[in-house]
Design a protein around this motif. Structure first.
Motif, PDB file in Angstrom:
ATOM      1  N   TRP A  27       0.394   0.082  -8.673  1.00 49.09           N
ATOM      2  CA  TRP A  27       0.960   0.593  -7.384  1.00 49.09           C
ATOM      3  C   TRP A  27      -0.233   1.293  -6.634  1.00 49.09           C
ATOM      4  O   TRP A  27      -0.415   1.308  -5.387  1.00 49.09           O
ATOM      5  N   THR A  28      -0.779   2.302  -7.242  1.00 45.54           N
ATOM      6  CA  THR A  28      -1.960   3.190  -6.658  1.00 45.54           C
ATOM      7  C   THR A  28      -3.031   2.433  -5.988  1.00 45.54           C
ATOM      8  O   THR A  28      -3.589   2.449  -4.936  1.00 45.54           O
ATOM      9  N   ALA A  29      -3.422   1.169  -6.784  1.00 45.77           N
ATOM     10  CA  ALA A  29      -4.470   0.364  -6.266  1.00 45.77           C
ATOM     11  C   ALA A  29      -4.073  -0.421  -5.158  1.00 45.77           C
ATOM     12  O   ALA A  29      -4.754  -0.421  -4.212  1.00 45.77           O
ATOM     13  N   VAL A  30      -2.891  -0.838  -5.021  1.00 45.01           N
ATOM     14  CA  VAL A  30      -2.487  -1.675  -4.027  1.00 45.01           C
ATOM     15  C   VAL A  30      -2.143  -0.710  -2.650  1.00 45.01           C
ATOM     16  O   VAL A  30      -2.617  -1.120  -1.632  1.00 45.01           O
ATOM     17  N   ILE A  31      -1.478   0.494  -2.976  1.00 40.61           N
ATOM     18  CA  ILE A  31      -1.610   1.302  -1.798  1.00 40.61           C
ATOM     19  C   ILE A  31      -2.950   1.707  -1.311  1.00 40.61           C
ATOM     20  O   ILE A  31      -3.115   1.789   0.065  1.00 40.61           O
ATOM     21  N   SER A  32      -3.874   1.845  -2.206  1.00 41.13           N
ATOM     22  CA  SER A  32      -5.150   2.332  -1.840  1.00 41.13           C
ATOM     23  C   SER A  32      -5.978   0.945  -1.130  1.00 41.13           C
ATOM     24  O   SER A  32      -6.673   1.048   0.045  1.00 41.13           O
ATOM     25  N   PHE A  33      -5.515  -0.034  -1.447  1.00 44.66           N
ATOM     26  CA  PHE A  33      -6.323  -1.448  -0.766  1.00 44.66           C
ATOM     27  C   PHE A  33      -5.850  -1.417   0.559  1.00 44.66           C
ATOM     28  O   PHE A  33      -6.368  -1.569   1.659  1.00 44.66           O
ATOM     29  N   VAL A  34      -4.488  -1.374   0.870  1.00 50.49           N
ATOM     30  CA  VAL A  34      -3.861  -1.612   2.014  1.00 50.49           C
ATOM     31  C   VAL A  34      -4.117  -0.641   2.906  1.00 50.49           C
ATOM     32  O   VAL A  34      -4.087  -0.695   4.164  1.00 50.49           O
ATOM     33  N   THR A  35      -4.204   0.696   2.675  1.00 50.06           N
ATOM     34  CA  THR A  35      -4.547   1.951   3.392  1.00 50.06           C
ATOM     35  C   THR A  35      -6.046   1.529   3.933  1.00 50.06           C
ATOM     36  O   THR A  35      -6.414   1.691   4.998  1.00 50.06           O
ATOM     37  N   GLY A  36      -6.854   1.215   2.777  1.00 48.48           N
ATOM     38  CA  GLY A  36      -8.438   0.968   3.442  1.00 48.48           C
ATOM     39  C   GLY A  36      -8.195  -0.196   4.425  1.00 48.48           C
ATOM     40  O   GLY A  36      -9.278  -0.118   5.395  1.00 48.48           O
ATOM     41  N   VAL A  37      -7.690  -1.413   4.287  1.00 42.90           N
ATOM     42  CA  VAL A  37      -7.419  -2.382   5.366  1.00 42.90           C
ATOM     43  C   VAL A  37      -7.003  -1.879   6.609  1.00 42.90           C
ATOM     44  O   VAL A  37      -7.491  -2.139   7.598  1.00 42.90           O
ATOM     45  N   PHE A  41      -8.935  -1.793  10.159  1.00 41.72           N
ATOM     46  CA  PHE A  41      -8.462  -2.356  11.118  1.00 41.72           C
ATOM     47  C   PHE A  41      -8.376  -1.322  12.505  1.00 41.72           C
ATOM     48  O   PHE A  41      -8.701  -1.905  13.578  1.00 41.72           O
ATOM     49  N   VAL A  42      -7.822  -0.274  12.199  1.00 42.38           N
ATOM     50  CA  VAL A  42      -7.683   0.734  13.405  1.00 42.38           C
ATOM     51  C   VAL A  42      -9.080   1.215  13.764  1.00 42.38           C
ATOM     52  O   VAL A  42      -9.508   1.442  14.868  1.00 42.38           O
ATOM     53  N   THR A  43     -10.193   1.345  12.804  1.00 42.67           N
ATOM     54  CA  THR A  43     -11.456   1.476  13.392  1.00 42.67           C
ATOM     55  C   THR A  43     -12.120   0.653  14.130  1.00 42.67           C
ATOM     56  O   THR A  43     -12.935   0.882  15.027  1.00 42.67           O
ATOM     57  N   PRO A 241       1.814  -4.386  14.257  1.00 43.32           N
ATOM     58  CA  PRO A 241       3.149  -4.192  13.463  1.00 43.32           C
ATOM     59  C   PRO A 241       3.194  -4.416  12.133  1.00 43.32           C
ATOM     60  O   PRO A 241       4.073  -4.134  11.356  1.00 43.32           O
ATOM     61  N   THR A 242       2.475  -5.739  11.759  1.00 38.71           N
ATOM     62  CA  THR A 242       2.342  -6.346  10.411  1.00 38.71           C
ATOM     63  C   THR A 242       1.985  -5.682   9.429  1.00 38.71           C
ATOM     64  O   THR A 242       2.522  -5.192   8.525  1.00 38.71           O
ATOM     65  N   PHE A 243       0.884  -4.963   9.841  1.00 43.95           N
ATOM     66  CA  PHE A 243       0.207  -3.992   8.908  1.00 43.95           C
ATOM     67  C   PHE A 243       1.102  -2.865   8.758  1.00 43.95           C
ATOM     68  O   PHE A 243       1.229  -2.232   7.598  1.00 43.95           O
ATOM     69  N   LEU A 244       1.561  -2.259   9.986  1.00 45.63           N
ATOM     70  CA  LEU A 244       2.532  -1.025   9.815  1.00 45.63           C
ATOM     71  C   LEU A 244       3.680  -1.207   8.900  1.00 45.63           C
ATOM     72  O   LEU A 244       4.005  -0.380   8.182  1.00 45.63           O
ATOM     73  N   LEU A 245       4.427  -2.171   9.143  1.00 44.86           N
ATOM     74  CA  LEU A 245       5.586  -2.649   8.255  1.00 44.86           C
ATOM     75  C   LEU A 245       5.248  -2.877   6.901  1.00 44.86           C
ATOM     76  O   LEU A 245       5.907  -2.330   5.986  1.00 44.86           O
ATOM     77  N   LEU A 246       4.156  -3.703   6.522  1.00 45.01           N
ATOM     78  CA  LEU A 246       3.735  -3.841   5.214  1.00 45.01           C
ATOM     79  C   LEU A 246       3.445  -2.425   4.569  1.00 45.01           C
ATOM     80  O   LEU A 246       3.854  -2.172   3.401  1.00 45.01           O
ATOM     81  N   TYR A 247       2.644  -1.743   5.111  1.00 40.28           N
ATOM     82  CA  TYR A 247       2.226  -0.317   4.761  1.00 40.28           C
ATOM     83  C   TYR A 247       3.341   0.524   4.334  1.00 40.28           C
ATOM     84  O   TYR A 247       3.783   1.149   3.509  1.00 40.28           O
ATOM     85  N   ALA A 248       4.407   0.602   5.257  1.00 37.65           N
ATOM     86  CA  ALA A 248       5.759   1.398   5.232  1.00 37.65           C
ATOM     87  C   ALA A 248       6.267   0.887   4.112  1.00 37.65           C
ATOM     88  O   ALA A 248       7.040   1.781   3.238  1.00 37.65           O
TER      89      ALA A 248
END
Length: 282
Positions: A27-37, A41-43, A241-248
């Protein structure tokens, strides 16, 4: 044979602990990967927007201003009954001119760069109004008149149309074409129009409402957006919205998975208790 050594025994809790630790690492790896993506994207979006804000594309805008008169040979009906006036061409005096107009159009370079080989077309509405193809041409500033080349298209056969090519108009410079139009018919109002054409240049007529004069991405309307700008807007609308919903969702699963498991276990125990009680009552 008696084995005097102590056999190592694996406690049940250790297997559960190891499994939980392994799940936590995933789970930590998944959260880190999604956070990086998401951060990348925002950058990218911020970089693209700041590029347009601090380094906007070149403005390529031409402003066209037009003025024209009504029929200058029209006189009041009271005077018309008492006075007879007539005008004719010097070369063909037998043809009486009944309508006479003045028309002028100014082209101003409102962009950031000079425009070269600008095509200019002036025409009236139909063949009833004839353009005198020797316009008065002035420039602002006046001295550039001697520094630019004006080439008239002599192959145009329409009497109501004239074409020119202007060699160069730098930023904030302008050129004015003043024409005379006439007709052997009585016409109260004639229509004249100047058409300026240049690849990748926008022509704006003063007095005519336009969508926007800005080239900044965030100041454009959806109607104005084309190509890369429209594609970027669609990416922002769909992906953000897709990334935000997935991240949430991942955050909820990460932080609330243990309470969720406890709730499910409690629900199963409650269901088993109710079933046992029902069997006992029966």
């Amino acid at each position: 044979m008696i084995n005097s050594g102590r056999e190592e025994t694996e406690l049940p809790g250790e297997e559960v602990k190891e499994s939980g630790s392994h799940s936590f690492s995933i789970w930590t790896a998944v959260i880190s990967f999604v956070t990086g993506v998401l951060v990348s994207f925002v950058t990218i979006i911020l970089t693209y927007g700041l590029k347009y804000f601090f380094d906007p594309p070149e403005r390529r805008i031409l402003i066209v201003t037009e003025t024209q008169t009504k029929n200058l040979l029209n006189i009041e009906q009271k005077v018309h009954d008492q006075i007879i006036t007539s005008y004719a061409l010097r070369n063909t005096p037998s043809e009486t001119i009944k309508s006479y107009f003045r028309y002028s159009a100014t082209i101003r370079n409102d962009g950031d760069v000079g425009v070269e080989k600008l095509k200019v077309v002036v025409q009236s509405n139909g063949s009833d109004v004839i353009l005198v193809k020797s316009p008065s041409i002035t420039t602002v500033p006046p001295d550039i008149r001697q520094g630019i080349t004006l080439q008239q298209n002599r192959t145009v056969v329409e009497v109501s149309k004239d074409e020119w090519e202007v060699s160069l108009l730098n930023r904030h410079e302008s050129i004015t074409f003043a024409y005379i139009g006439y007709s052997t018919k009585e016409i109260n109002n004639a229509s004249f129009k100047l058409i300026a054409r240049k690849k990748d240049w926008e022509v704006i007529r003063e007095g005519v409402e336009t969508l926007s004069e800005s080239n900044l991405f965030f100041d454009k309307t959806i109607v104005e957006m084309q190509g890369e700008d429209l594609f970027l807007l669609l990416v922002i609308i769909v992906c953000t919205p897709t990334f935000l919903l997935l991240y949430a969702g991942l955050l909820v699963l990460f932080f609330f998975r243990r309470p969720a498991r406890a709730f499910l276990r409690l629900s199963r125990e409650l269901e088993e208790y109710l079933q046992r009680r029902k069997l006992r009552d029966d």
